[in-house]
Design a protein around this motif. Structure first.
Motif, PDB file in Angstrom:
ATOM      1  N   ALA A   1       0.815  -1.213   0.000  1.00  0.00           N
ATOM      2  CA  ALA A   1       0.000   0.000   0.000  1.00  0.00           C
ATOM      3  C   ALA A   1       0.853   1.270   0.000  1.00  0.00           C
ATOM      4  O   ALA A   1       0.322   2.376   0.010  1.00  0.00           O
ATOM      5  CB  ALA A   1      -0.925  -0.008   1.216  1.00  0.00           C
TER       6      ALA A   1
ATOM      7  N   ARG B   1       2.734   2.383   2.466  1.00  0.00           N
ATOM      8  CA  ARG B   1       2.610   3.088   3.739  1.00  0.00           C
ATOM      9  C   ARG B   1       3.886   2.984   4.561  1.00  0.00           C
ATOM     10  O   ARG B   1       4.671   2.068   4.388  1.00  0.00           O
ATOM     11  CB  ARG B   1       1.441   2.488   4.544  1.00  0.00           C
ATOM     12  CG  ARG B   1       0.101   2.841   3.932  1.00  0.00           C
ATOM     13  CD  ARG B   1      -1.043   2.028   4.537  1.00  0.00           C
ATOM     14  NE  ARG B   1      -2.300   2.454   3.967  1.00  0.00           N
ATOM     15  CZ  ARG B   1      -3.368   1.660   3.807  1.00  0.00           C
ATOM     16  NH1 ARG B   1      -3.328   0.397   4.184  1.00  0.00           N
ATOM     17  NH2 ARG B   1      -4.478   2.133   3.279  1.00  0.00           N
TER      18      ARG B   1
ATOM     19  N   HIS C   1      -2.295  -2.529  11.160  1.00  0.00           N
ATOM     20  CA  HIS C   1      -3.055  -1.330  11.519  1.00  0.00           C
ATOM     21  C   HIS C   1      -2.257  -0.456  12.490  1.00  0.00           C
ATOM     22  O   HIS C   1      -2.180   0.765  12.337  1.00  0.00           O
ATOM     23  CB  HIS C   1      -4.391  -1.751  12.132  1.00  0.00           C
ATOM     24  CG  HIS C   1      -5.398  -0.653  12.244  1.00  0.00           C
ATOM     25  ND1 HIS C   1      -5.370   0.259  13.279  1.00  0.00           N
ATOM     26  CD2 HIS C   1      -6.442  -0.306  11.469  1.00  0.00           C
ATOM     27  CE1 HIS C   1      -6.371   1.121  13.116  1.00  0.00           C
ATOM     28  NE2 HIS C   1      -7.030   0.795  12.026  1.00  0.00           N
TER      29      HIS C   1
ATOM     30  N   THR D   1      -0.799   3.248  11.775  1.00  0.00           N
ATOM     31  CA  THR D   1      -1.538   4.369  12.382  1.00  0.00           C
ATOM     32  C   THR D   1      -1.248   4.586  13.871  1.00  0.00           C
ATOM     33  O   THR D   1      -1.688   5.570  14.443  1.00  0.00           O
ATOM     34  CB  THR D   1      -3.062   4.137  12.261  1.00  0.00           C
ATOM     35  OG1 THR D   1      -3.415   3.011  13.079  1.00  0.00           O
ATOM     36  CG2 THR D   1      -3.481   3.868  10.824  1.00  0.00           C
TER      37      THR D   1
ATOM     38  N   ASP E   1     -11.695  -1.736   4.372  1.00  0.00           N
ATOM     39  CA  ASP E   1     -10.363  -1.892   4.939  1.00  0.00           C
ATOM     40  C   ASP E   1     -10.199  -0.909   6.095  1.00  0.00           C
ATOM     41  O   ASP E   1     -10.235   0.300   5.918  1.00  0.00           O
ATOM     42  CB  ASP E   1      -9.350  -1.641   3.801  1.00  0.00           C
ATOM     43  CG  ASP E   1      -7.972  -1.268   4.292  1.00  0.00           C
ATOM     44  OD1 ASP E   1      -7.590  -1.729   5.376  1.00  0.00           O
ATOM     45  OD2 ASP E   1      -7.281  -0.520   3.578  1.00  0.00           O
TER      46      ASP E   1
ATOM     47  N   GLY F   1      -7.480   1.982   5.906  1.00  0.00           N
ATOM     48  CA  GLY F   1      -7.881   3.121   5.086  1.00  0.00           C
ATOM     49  C   GLY F   1      -8.798   4.058   5.871  1.00  0.00           C
ATOM     50  O   GLY F   1      -8.622   5.280   5.869  1.00  0.00           O
TER      51      GLY F   1
ATOM     52  N   GLU G   1      -7.886   8.179   7.490  1.00  0.00           N
ATOM     53  CA  GLU G   1      -8.632   9.425   7.291  1.00  0.00           C
ATOM     54  C   GLU G   1      -8.657  10.274   8.556  1.00  0.00           C
ATOM     55  O   GLU G   1      -8.976  11.452   8.519  1.00  0.00           O
ATOM     56  CB  GLU G   1     -10.073   9.117   6.855  1.00  0.00           C
ATOM     57  CG  GLU G   1     -10.144   8.585   5.431  1.00  0.00           C
ATOM     58  CD  GLU G   1     -11.519   8.027   5.084  1.00  0.00           C
ATOM     59  OE1 GLU G   1     -12.481   8.336   5.821  1.00  0.00           O
ATOM     60  OE2 GLU G   1     -11.608   7.285   4.093  1.00  0.00           O
TER      61      GLU G   1
END
Ligand code: SF4
Lengths: 474, 201
Positions: free
Chosen positions: A55, A57, A159, A163, B175, B178, B182
Motif C-alpha cells: 500500500a 505506507r 493497523h 496508524t 479496509d 484506510g 482518514e
C-alpha cells in the motif's frame, strides 16, 4: 477528551487507562485507541510489513516499536546461522523489515534478544499506564506493570504499524482477588493455574481482568508477570495488577525508562492508577491463596488442573455431553486413566522456560530444587532462559553450573519447546513436565504430552522422574 | 477484503469444545511469510494421518462436507494463540462462516479482518444447527448478514447479534486501515497533547 470519560464516577484501573487512550468514539461505542508501545516478532509480522509495502505506507511511529526474534531461533549455538530454511527466512525477513521501516531490532546474536514478553519489561519498554500490543496472545504478560496489554492478529499489527492506533470496543471489567498468604512451595504459577481451573478457559472472555488481593500484592514483579501471562488461558485478552513501589523499584534505571523530572512526573501519574473504591466490576471471583496447593494439569486444556496430591478426575462426573467427551478425548490423548494418583505419573522430559517462567527468579527456583541432585535416568531436561540478559545473570550467579552438574541442558534464549517451532520438541508419546502455558494437543510436538507446572515442580519432577510435591522436597 | 452478504452452504459439524488455534493450524505451518496457501495446514493433525494420507473419519474429509463453507462448532472456538493464520487457513479452505456458542476474543476479531463471519448462538440454537449440519446436503443453512438471520432447512429461523460497525465493514468489504488513516489529524492532535500530559511515554 472522550465521551466515555467520566471523572465523577469511581473507575477501575482498566477504565482509567482506557479513557486516557481514547482518540475518538463512535455512537455505538467503537473507539479509536492510541497504542503507546508495539512489540514485534518474526512469526506474526511478515504479512503486516508486506501489507504496508504493497500500500506504500510507512510505520507511523517507529520509535514506539521494538522488534525481536524469539519463536524460531535455535537454542543451541547460533553463531553459524539457522539450519531450517523456513525459520531462517522468517528471521531474515524481520531483520530486513526492521531496517527498511526504521524499527529498533534485537537480532539472534544480540545480548538483549529473548522472548518478546521477557525483553519488554527488561528494557523498561513496558511502563505502567501504557497501552501495549503485540501479535502474540501472551502480550497480557505486560499487564503486571499496570499496563493495558493484549495480543492482536496480523491485520491489527499492520493497523498499528500504519496508524499507531487500534479500532476497539471496550471490554467488561472483571476482578480476581486472591486473599491470604501463599504457603511455602506454592508459586505464582500455581496461583494462575488455580484461577484458570476456577473460571475455565472461556471464563474471562470479553473481559479485562484486574488481579488483586494480598496474595497478588505480595508476589514479586516476576511473579505478577507469570500470573498476567496466563490471563489469556483464562479467556481474557488482558490482565493487570495496579502498579506499586515494587514496580517502580524494578523499572528505575532500565534503558528505556524516563529519567529525572520525567521519572517523578511519571510516578505521580502511575500512583493515580488504582481502582477507585466502589468502582464497578461486571464479574468478581475470590480465591483463598492460603489454601492453594502446587498444581499439575492432567489434560489438554489449561483448565484441566488438579492438586499434586490429587488424582486424575473421572469425566463421567460431567453432565454436559460435549464437555464430557472433550475430557475423555483429553485423557485418551494424554494417556492417563481416571483415579491415577498424580504423584504416580512418570515423566520423560522436562522443559523449564517460556514467557511464563523463563525469568531469573524461575531459574533460581529451579536451581534451589536441583542443587546437589542428578536428573532421573529416564528424563531428559532442558532449561531455556527467557533472554540473553537472564542467561547472563544466571551464569553470574553460577546457576548454569548447578544445572549442568545435575545433568540438565542449559540453552540459548528463545521460545523453544513452549511451542516447538524450532528443533526443540517432544517425540510422539513423550510426557513432559513443562513450565510453559499451553498443554494443547501437539503443542510441544506431534502427539507429545504436556503437564503444566511451576519451575520448582518441574525441577523436582526432573530429579524424581515423576511428579512430587515440592512442599515435601527434602 | 471480500464482502460478506449472504451465504448458502452445507455446514460441517465440528462437535469439539475449546478448539484452539494450534488445532486449527499447527505451528509448522506458521513459518511462512505469506497469507495464502494455508489451507493445507487447516486442522492438519485431525485431517491427516501420520503418513500424510487423509483421515477419513474427520468431518471435512467426508464427501458431504468437502465443500462446506460453514462450520458449526463447540464452545470457545479459536482459543489459544493470536495467529491470524487460523482465519487465513479457514478462508483458504473455503470457510466463510463459523457458528459457535462462544469465541475467543482475538480469533473473533481476526475473522472480521478477513471477511469471515463468526456467529454466536445459544446452546439450544447450536443444537438445532448441529442437527442440520449432521444431515449434510439434506439441510443446507443460509446466513444473511444484512438481516442477521440463519435459516435452517425445516424453516426455522435464528436471529443473531452483531456489532453494527463490524457488520458495516463486512457488508462493504471495508479496509480498517484506510478508514483510520482518514483520521490522521485526530491522531496527531492526540500525540501533541500527550507530549505535554504524559511526556515520558
Ligand atoms: S514463550 Fe511460548 S507462549 Fe511465550 S511468546 Fe514464546 S511461544 Fe508464545
Amino acid at each position: 477528551m472522550s465521551a466515555s470519560q467520566n471523572h465523577g464516577n469511581p473507575r477501575t484501573l482498566y477504565d482509567k487507562i482506557w479513557d486516557d487512550h481514547v482518540i475518538s468514539e463512535q455512537e455505538d461505542g467503537t473507539c479509536l485507541l492510541y497504542i503507546d508501545r508495539h512489540l514485534v516478532h518474526e512469526v506474526t509480522s511478515p504479512q503486516a510489513f508486506e501489507g504496508l509495502r504493497v500500500a506504500g505506507r510507512k510505520v507511523h511511529a517507529p520509535n514506539r516499536t521494538l522488534a525481536v526474534v524469539d519463536h524460531n531461533v535455535p537454542t543451541t549455538d547460533r553463531s553459524k546461522g539457522i539450519d531450517d530454511p523456513e525459520s531462517a527466512q522468517q528471521v531474515e525477513t524481520l531483520a530486513m523489515n526492521a531496517r527498511d521501516f526504521g524499527v529498533e531490532y534485537y537480532n539472534e546474536l544480540d545480548m538483549r534478544q529473548g522472548i518478546v514478553h521477557v525483553v519488554g519489561p527488561e528494557q523498561g519498554f513496558t511502563l505502567p499506564g501504557t497501552t501495549i500490543v503485540c501479535g502474540d496472545s501472551h502480550t497480557s504478560t505486560h499487564g503486571a506493570f499496570g499496563a493495558l496489554a493484549h495480543g492482536i492478529g496480523t491485520s491489527e499489527v499492520e493497523h498499528v504499524l500504519a496508524t499507531q492506533t487500534l479500532i476497539q470496543k471496550k471490554a467488561r471489567n472483571m476482578r480476581v482477588t486472591v486473599d491470604g498468604q501463599l504457603p511455602e512451595g506454592v508459586s505464582a504459577k500455581d496461583v494462575v493455574l488455580a484461577i484458570i481451573g476456577e473460571i475455565g478457559t472461556s471464563g474471562g472472555t470479553g473481559h479485562v481482568i484486574e488481579f488483586a488481593g494480598e496474595a497478588i500484592r505480595s508476589l514479586s514483579v516476576e511473579g505478577r508477570l507469570t500470573v498476567c501471562n496466563m490471563t489469556i488461558e483464562g479467556g481474557a485478552r488482558a490482565g493487570m495488577v495496579a502498579p506499586d513501589e515494587k514496580i517502580y523499584e524494578y523499572l528505575k534505571g532500565r534503558p528505556k525508562t524516563p529519567r529525572g523530572d520525567a521519572w517523578d512526573a511519571a510516578v505521580r501519574y502511575w500512583d493515580s492508577l488504582r481502582t477507585d473504591d466502589g468502582a464497578f466490576f461486571d464479574r468478581e471471583v475470590v480465591l483463598d491463596g492460603a489454601r492453594l496447593p502446587p498444581i499439575v494439569t492432567w489434560g489438554t486444556s489449561p483448565e484441566d488442573v488438579v492438586s499434586v496430591t490429587g488424582v486424575v478426575p473421572d469425566p463421567d462426573q460431567i453432565a454436559d455431553e460435549m464437555k464430557r467427551q472433550a475430557k475423555w478425548r483429553a485423557l485418551d490423548y494424554i494417556g492417563l486413566r481416571p483415579g491415577t494418583k498424580i504423584t504416580d505419573v512418570e515423566i520423560d522430559r522436562v522443559f523449564i522456560g517460556s514467557c511464563t517462567n523463563g525469568r531469573i527468579e524461575d531459574m533460581r527456583a529451579a536451581a534451589r530444587v536441583v542443587a546437589g541432585h542428578k536428573v532421573h535416568e529416564r528424563v531428559k531436561a532442558m532449561i531455556v532462559p527467557g533472554s540473553g540478559l537472564v542467561k547472563q545473570q544466571a551464569e553470574a550467579e553460577g546457576l548454569d553450573r548447578i544445572f549442568r552438574d545435575a545433568g540438565i541442558d542449559w540453552r540459548e534464549p528463545g521460545c523453544s519447546m513452549c511451542l516447538a517451532m524450532n528443533a526443540d520438541k517432544l517425540e510422539p508419546g513423550e510426557r513432559c513436565a513443562s513450565t510453559s502455558n499451553r498443554n494443547f494437543e501437539g503443542r510441544q510436538g506431534f502427539k507429545g504430552r504436556t503437564h503444566l507446572v511451576s519451575p520448582a515442580m518441574a525441577a523436582a519432577a526432573a530429579i524424581a522422574g515423576r511428579f512430587v510435591d515440592v512442599r515435601d522436597w527434602r | 477484503m471480500d464482502k460478506f452478504t449472504q451465504l448458502t452452504s452445507v455446514a460441517a459439524p465440528l462437535e469439539i469444545v475449546n478448539i484452539d488455534t494450534d488445532m486449527i493450524i499447527p505451528k509448522q505451518f506458521l513459518k511462512t511469510i505469506k497469507r495464502t496457501g494455508l489451507s493445507r495446514g487447516l486442522f492438519a493433525e485431525l485431517r491427516f494421518n501420520e503418513d500424510g494420507s487423509e483421515n477419513t473419519d474427520f468431518v471435512l474429509n467426508k464427501p458431504a462436507y468437502r465443500k462446506a463453507e460453514i462450520l458449526v462448532a463447540g464452545d470457545n472456538f479459536g482459543c489459544g494463540s493470536s495467529r491470524e493464520h487460523a482465519p487465513w487457513a479457514l478462508l483458504d479452505f473455503g470457510i466463510r462462516c463459523v457458528i459457535s456458542t462462544s469465541f475467543a476474543d482475538i480469533f473473533y476479531n481476526n475473522c472480521f479482518k478477513n471477511g469471515i463471519l463468526p456467529i454466536r448462538v445459544t446452546p439450544e440454537q447450536l443444537e438445532l444447527l448441529l442437527d442440520n449440519a449432521r444431515r449434510g446436503e439434506n439441510a443446507r443453512l443460509t446466513v444473511d448478514l444484512e438481516a442477521q438471520t440463519i435459516s435452517a432447512a425445516d424453516g426455522e429461523m435464528i436471529l443473531f447479534d452483531i456489532d453494527p460497525f463490524r457488520k458495516h465493514c463486512l457488508l462493504n468489504g471495508l479496509d480498517d486501515i484506510g478508514l483510520t488513516m482518514e483520521k490522521t489529524g485526530e491522531i496527531t492532535d492526540y500525540e501533541t497533547r500527550n507530549t505535554t500530559e504524559r511526556p515520558w511515554v
